[in-house]
Write a protein that holds these residues in place. Structure first.
Motif, PDB file in Angstrom:
ATOM      1  N   SER A 113       0.839  -1.195   0.000  1.00  0.00           N
ATOM      2  CA  SER A 113       0.000   0.000   0.000  1.00  0.00           C
ATOM      3  C   SER A 113       0.881   1.255   0.000  1.00  0.00           C
ATOM      4  CB  SER A 113      -0.890   0.011   1.244  1.00  0.00           C
ATOM      5  OG  SER A 113      -0.137   0.459   2.338  1.00  0.00           O
ATOM      6  N   VAL A 114       0.269   2.334  -0.449  1.00  0.00           N
ATOM      7  CA  VAL A 114       0.965   3.627  -0.479  1.00  0.00           C
ATOM      8  C   VAL A 114       1.424   4.024   0.924  1.00  0.00           C
ATOM      9  CG1 VAL A 114       0.593   6.067  -0.899  1.00  0.00           C
ATOM     10  CG2 VAL A 114      -0.350   4.386  -2.465  1.00  0.00           C
ATOM     11  N   MET A 115       0.579   3.724   1.916  1.00  0.00           N
ATOM     12  CA  MET A 115       0.913   4.099   3.296  1.00  0.00           C
ATOM     13  C   MET A 115       2.198   3.400   3.745  1.00  0.00           C
ATOM     14  SD  MET A 115      -1.386   6.166   3.759  1.00  0.00           S
ATOM     15  CE  MET A 115      -1.212   6.643   5.453  1.00  0.00           C
ATOM     16  N   VAL A 116       2.306   2.114   3.396  1.00  0.00           N
ATOM     17  CA  VAL A 116       3.513   1.367   3.778  1.00  0.00           C
ATOM     18  C   VAL A 116       4.737   1.968   3.092  1.00  0.00           C
ATOM     19  CG1 VAL A 116       4.707  -0.847   3.540  1.00  0.00           C
ATOM     20  CG2 VAL A 116       2.321  -0.784   4.274  1.00  0.00           C
ATOM     21  N   LEU A 117       4.577   2.255   1.799  1.00  0.00           N
ATOM     22  CA  LEU A 117       5.699   2.833   1.055  1.00  0.00           C
ATOM     23  C   LEU A 117       6.160   4.144   1.703  1.00  0.00           C
ATOM     24  CD1 LEU A 117       7.591   2.934  -1.382  1.00  0.00           C
ATOM     25  CD2 LEU A 117       5.765   4.017  -2.689  1.00  0.00           C
ATOM     26  N   MET A 118       5.210   4.998   2.021  1.00  0.00           N
ATOM     27  CA  MET A 118       5.562   6.298   2.603  1.00  0.00           C
ATOM     28  C   MET A 118       6.172   6.141   3.991  1.00  0.00           C
ATOM     29  SD  MET A 118       2.783   9.045   1.540  1.00  0.00           S
ATOM     30  CE  MET A 118       2.226   9.347  -0.090  1.00  0.00           C
ATOM     31  N   ALA A 119       5.660   5.204   4.766  1.00  0.00           N
ATOM     32  CA  ALA A 119       6.210   4.992   6.117  1.00  0.00           C
ATOM     33  C   ALA A 119       7.677   4.569   6.026  1.00  0.00           C
ATOM     34  CB  ALA A 119       5.396   3.925   6.846  1.00  0.00           C
ATOM     35  N   ARG A 120       7.956   3.685   5.069  1.00  0.00           N
ATOM     36  CA  ARG A 120       9.339   3.229   4.905  1.00  0.00           C
ATOM     37  C   ARG A 120      10.237   4.376   4.442  1.00  0.00           C
ATOM     38  NH1 ARG A 120       8.918  -2.758   3.353  1.00  0.00           N
ATOM     39  NH2 ARG A 120       8.641  -3.588   5.433  1.00  0.00           N
ATOM     40  N   ILE A 121       9.730   5.128   3.470  1.00  0.00           N
ATOM     41  CA  ILE A 121      10.518   6.266   2.964  1.00  0.00           C
ATOM     42  C   ILE A 121      10.837   7.228   4.114  1.00  0.00           C
ATOM     43  CG2 ILE A 121      10.406   8.345   1.531  1.00  0.00           C
ATOM     44  CD1 ILE A 121       8.869   6.742  -0.553  1.00  0.00           C
ATOM     45  N   ASP A 122       9.787   7.580   4.892  1.00  0.00           N
ATOM     46  CA  ASP A 122       9.991   8.558   5.966  1.00  0.00           C
ATOM     47  C   ASP A 122      10.970   8.045   7.022  1.00  0.00           C
ATOM     48  OD1 ASP A 122       8.386  10.325   4.718  1.00  0.00           O
ATOM     49  OD2 ASP A 122       6.573   9.881   5.876  1.00  0.00           O
ATOM     50  N   THR A 123      10.887   6.743   7.322  1.00  0.00           N
ATOM     51  CA  THR A 123      11.817   6.175   8.307  1.00  0.00           C
ATOM     52  C   THR A 123      13.264   6.329   7.830  1.00  0.00           C
ATOM     53  OG1 THR A 123      10.172   4.556   8.934  1.00  0.00           O
ATOM     54  CG2 THR A 123      12.439   4.068   9.544  1.00  0.00           C
ATOM     55  N   HIS A 124      13.496   6.001   6.561  1.00  0.00           N
ATOM     56  CA  HIS A 124      14.881   6.067   6.082  1.00  0.00           C
ATOM     57  C   HIS A 124      15.369   7.496   5.888  1.00  0.00           C
ATOM     58  CE1 HIS A 124      15.709   1.853   5.946  1.00  0.00           C
ATOM     59  NE2 HIS A 124      14.473   1.660   5.517  1.00  0.00           N
ATOM     60  N   LEU A 125      14.431   8.377   5.557  1.00  0.00           N
ATOM     61  CA  LEU A 125      14.832   9.786   5.459  1.00  0.00           C
ATOM     62  C   LEU A 125      15.263  10.295   6.832  1.00  0.00           C
ATOM     63  CD1 LEU A 125      12.096  11.286   3.096  1.00  0.00           C
ATOM     64  CD2 LEU A 125      14.559  11.120   2.629  1.00  0.00           C
ATOM     65  N   LEU A 126      14.519   9.883   7.862  1.00  0.00           N
ATOM     66  CA  LEU A 126      14.838  10.329   9.220  1.00  0.00           C
ATOM     67  C   LEU A 126      16.204   9.792   9.654  1.00  0.00           C
ATOM     68  CD1 LEU A 126      13.820  11.769  11.773  1.00  0.00           C
ATOM     69  CD2 LEU A 126      12.938   9.563  12.568  1.00  0.00           C
ATOM     70  N   ILE A 127      16.432   8.490   9.423  1.00  0.00           N
ATOM     71  CA  ILE A 127      17.725   7.898   9.810  1.00  0.00           C
ATOM     72  C   ILE A 127      18.865   8.615   9.066  1.00  0.00           C
ATOM     73  CG2 ILE A 127      19.145   5.804   9.674  1.00  0.00           C
ATOM     74  CD1 ILE A 127      16.568   4.175   9.958  1.00  0.00           C
ATOM     75  N   TYR A 128      18.649   8.878   7.788  1.00  0.00           N
ATOM     76  CA  TYR A 128      19.684   9.520   6.967  1.00  0.00           C
ATOM     77  C   TYR A 128      19.997  10.917   7.505  1.00  0.00           C
ATOM     78  CZ  TYR A 128      21.961  11.359   2.740  1.00  0.00           C
ATOM     79  OH  TYR A 128      22.834  11.929   1.857  1.00  0.00           O
ATOM     80  N   ARG A 129      18.932  11.647   7.847  1.00  0.00           N
ATOM     81  CA  ARG A 129      19.137  13.008   8.376  1.00  0.00           C
ATOM     82  C   ARG A 129      19.902  12.966   9.685  1.00  0.00           C
ATOM     83  NH1 ARG A 129      14.198  14.828   6.439  1.00  0.00           N
ATOM     84  NH2 ARG A 129      13.097  14.144   8.293  1.00  0.00           N
ATOM     85  N   GLN A 130      19.525  12.030  10.554  1.00  0.00           N
ATOM     86  CA  GLN A 130      20.195  11.944  11.867  1.00  0.00           C
ATOM     87  C   GLN A 130      21.655  11.543  11.700  1.00  0.00           C
ATOM     88  OE1 GLN A 130      17.583   9.293  13.953  1.00  0.00           O
ATOM     89  NE2 GLN A 130      16.394  10.969  14.838  1.00  0.00           N
ATOM     90  N   GLN A 131      21.872  10.605  10.783  1.00  0.00           N
ATOM     91  CA  GLN A 131      23.239  10.139  10.547  1.00  0.00           C
ATOM     92  C   GLN A 131      24.117  11.284  10.020  1.00  0.00           C
ATOM     93  OE1 GLN A 131      23.083   6.575   8.294  1.00  0.00           O
ATOM     94  NE2 GLN A 131      25.200   6.734   7.652  1.00  0.00           N
ATOM     95  N   THR A 132      23.556  12.055   9.066  1.00  0.00           N
ATOM     96  CA  THR A 132      24.320  13.170   8.497  1.00  0.00           C
ATOM     97  C   THR A 132      24.639  14.193   9.588  1.00  0.00           C
ATOM     98  OG1 THR A 132      22.987  12.820   6.526  1.00  0.00           O
ATOM     99  CG2 THR A 132      24.321  14.794   6.559  1.00  0.00           C
TER     100      THR A 132
END
Ligand SMILES: Nc1ncnc2c1ncn2[C@@H]1O[C@H](COP(=O)(O)OP(=O)(O)OP(=O)(O)O)[C@@H](O)[C@H]1O
Ligand SMILES: [Mg+2]
Length: 405
Positions: A113-132
């Motif tokens: 579902s679109v919701m699952v896709l967006m949840a995954r995207i947002d999770t990885h964007l957050l991890i990436y931002r924190q890591q940077t």
């Protein structure tokens, strides 16, 4: 008018199937800024030129598979850290695992579902931002540490070097004040003895006063004291000038400066730490200039000098030799010591950040790593030769001013 999507996360969608592209575009465009690539080659070129915040990567691409694209992204320093989510219709565990093996961060099935896709995207964007943010904070910390340790070193050395001339200038002035009081006293005695022809008693009084007030000695010694104090002023002035050299550390513009003068200013500042462990000899054969930040190069030489002194530290005095020379293209400066030397294994690691063989509190392991960064930024090289029990030579090589493109 400013673009309202400018602050949205940027996602590169790599997909060659027009229908899927269209539906992804529809659902994602409200939350993300999308870029599209329809082949592996295009995906790599776009990722390198625009470094998106995340990549959604199809596996079955026309020119190469998504695994291959992911491996190439991992191999490029510009794209290595960008999170990749595989977008796949393949359900087999072996396929999914392969995606992780080549560096993918996650996978999403195309029928999810679109919701699952967006949840995954947002999770990885957050991890990436924190890591940077974490990496940036660590780097800031590293620079701060280095600044503090070199500032501390500088401050201690300079305080000592300035303190000793100030010490004797101050004691000379006290003695001069006593001398002056005696001269005033002697002058009073002479005045009281009257003008014109002196009586024998007056002459006698003046002679004994001259002796008891040590006027002869004052006349001779006063000149010495003044000369010595003037010399002290010259020394402190020189130190202050060299400090200014270090203070130019952060200037943006490079300037042509004789490499040897960077060695000299490092030696002036580091002299205090070295004089108890080594005799210092200079063999300067070149005054050739290099285009540089002189403060940074002085800091490199100060690091090398302090290391040399610490490698010698032992009951016996060692020797440190500073040399400079040039050829048609480059200027060279070296710092040699008769210290403990290092094994091949240690030699292979000395330029790594935080590598130190010194006890806690004595070394941060950043001196050579920062020095090597500085020399690389100046288009130069720093090399080391060392023999255990015999000593070490570090040589810095930099392009001569006229040779720079
Ligand atoms: N002249 C030298 N002789 C022998 N070993 C050296 C010499 N210069 C550097 N080393 C070795 O290289 C290591 C790394 O040096 P570096 O200057 O980077 O860090 P450090 O001196 O340990 O700490 P600091 O951050 O205070 O400079 C040292 O711990 C030492 O083992
Ligand atoms: Mg060091």
């Amino acid at each position: 008018m400013s673009d309202p999507t400018a602050t949205l996360p940027r996602i590169l969608v790599v997909e060659d199937e027009p229908l899927i592209v269209r539906s992804l575009n529809e659902v994602l465009k409200t939350r993300y800024r999308l870029q599209l690539a329809v082949s592996g080659e295009e995906a790599l070129a776009t990722a390198i030129s625009s470094t998106p915040d995340l990549i959604l990567l199809d596996i079955g691409l026309p020119d190469q598979d998504g695994y291959e694209v992911c491996r190439k992204l991992q191999g490029n320093s510009a794209t290595r850290d960008i999170p990749v989510i595989f977008l796949t219709s393949r359900h087999e565990n072996s396929e999914i695992l392969r995606g992780f093996e080549v560096g993918g961060k996650d996978y999403v099935l195309k029928d999810a579902s679109v919701m699952v896709l967006m949840a995954r995207i947002d999770t990885h964007l957050l991890i990436y931002r924190q890591q940077t943010a974490l990496v940036a904070a660590l780097e800031q910390n590293r620079m701060q540490n280095e600044k503090m340790s070199s500032l501390g070193q500088l401050a201690a050395g300079v305080a000592h070097e300035i303190n000793s001339p100030l010490g004797y200038i101050s004691s000379n002035l006290q003695v001069m004040a006593e001398y002056f009081a005696k001269i005033v006293r002697f002058d009073q005695i002479r005045q009281l003895s009257g003008a014109g022809e002196l009586s024998p008693e007056a002459r006698e009084l003046i002679a004994t006063s001259r002796e008891s007030l040590e006027i002869e000695h004052i006349m001779a010694d006063g000149v010495n004291l003044v000369n010595e104090s003037l010399q002290g002023v010259v020394t402190t002035t020189k130190i202050v000038q060299e400090l200014k050299h270090f203070a130019r550390m952060d200037r943006l513009e490079q300037e042509p400066v004789a490499l040897t003068s960077c060695l000299e200013s490092a030696l002036t500042i580091g002299h205090n730490e070295l004089k108890y462990v080594a005799t210092i000899r200079t063999e300067y054969e070149s005054r050739q200039e290099v285009l540089c930040h002189p403060g940074q190069l002085s800091q490199v030489f100060l690091n090398l000098l302090v290391n040399a002194g610490q490698a010698i530290a032992g009951p016996k005095m060692g020797e440190i030799v500073l040399r400079s020379w040039h050829d048609d293209v480059c200027v060279y400066a070296s710092v040699s010591d008769t210290g403990a030397g290092m094994s091949e294994e240690i030699r292979g690691r000395i330029f790594d950040p935080f590598y130190t063989t010194k006890e806690v509190g004595k070394g941060t392991g950043l001196g050579l790593s920062i020095s090597s960064d500085i020399i690389t930024k100046h288009h130069g090289k720093i090399v080391v030769e060392s023999v255990v029990g015999v000593g070490t030579t570090f040589t810095v090589k930099l392009p001569r001013v006229k040779e720079r493109p």
